[in-house]
Scaffold this active site. Structure first.
Site, short mmCIF file in Angstrom:
data_model
loop_
_atom_site.label_atom_id
_atom_site.label_comp_id
_atom_site.label_asym_id
_atom_site.label_seq_id
_atom_site.Cartn_x
_atom_site.Cartn_y
_atom_site.Cartn_z
CB THR A 119 -0.95 0.00 1.21
OG1 THR A 119 -0.17 -0.03 2.40
CG2 THR A 119 -1.91 -1.18 1.17
N GLY A 127 1.25 4.29 1.61
CA GLY A 127 1.90 4.80 2.82
C GLY A 127 2.90 3.84 3.42
CB CYS A 128 2.71 0.22 4.01
SG CYS A 128 1.20 0.37 5.00
CB SER A 129 5.16 0.69 -0.55
OG SER A 129 4.63 -0.61 -0.44
#
Length: 157
Positions: A46, A48-50
């Site tokens: 996703t 924000g996570c990546s």
């Protein structure tokens, strides 16, 4: 009720990737007798996570590993997705924990209902410092990556 500072992590069987594919990992055994930074993301791959959360831990891995025994990333994804994301993020120094059924996430009291996004139950974004199974620091972010960033965790060590 969610886990907090001073609490002992629950022992739950989740998955990680071994040499021959997914294998069981007992969280009680994994955290026993060592200091570990655990951070969780709502979903591998996703934005924000990546783009923000994982890269901070990849960049700061050496500095963190000078102070702790291991860094672990958890998501409510399967072990195959976590393995692919680890490779995509060049996160070879980070142990990937696949909580595919959200059992560990629920036991921590840190579940997130992402069904509005078509993602079902997920983990809240958080980071914690765990020493011999006991939480020394926990930062949970409802928005952004402030309390759970690698930089914040490093400052807590």
């Amino acid at each position: 009720m969610s886990i907090s500072q001073g609490d002992t992590l629950p022992a739950v069987t989740i998955k990680t990737n071994g040499d021959n594919g997914p294998e069981d990992l007992d969280t009680g055994a994994f955290f026993k007798g060592r200091k570990v930074v655990l951070f969780a993301v709502p979903g591998a791959f996703t934005p924000g996570c990546s783009n923000t959360h994982m890269p901070g831990f990849v960049v700061n891995a050496d500095a963190l590993l000078e102070k702790v025994d291991a860094i672990a990333c958890m998501a409510v994804n399967d072990a195959f997705v976590m393995d692919a994301w680890q490779k995509d993020q060049n996160a070879e120094h980070i142990t990937m924990l696949a909580d595919g059924n959200a059992d560990f996430t629920r036991a921590l009291g840190l579940e997130l209902d992402a069904s509005g996004f078509g993602m079902g139950p997920r983990s809240k974004r958080f980071a914690m410092i765990v020493n011999d199974g006991v939480v020394e620091y926990i930062g949970v972010d409802d928005k952004g990556v402030d309390k759970s960033s690698a930089e914040t965790v490093l400052a807590q060590l």
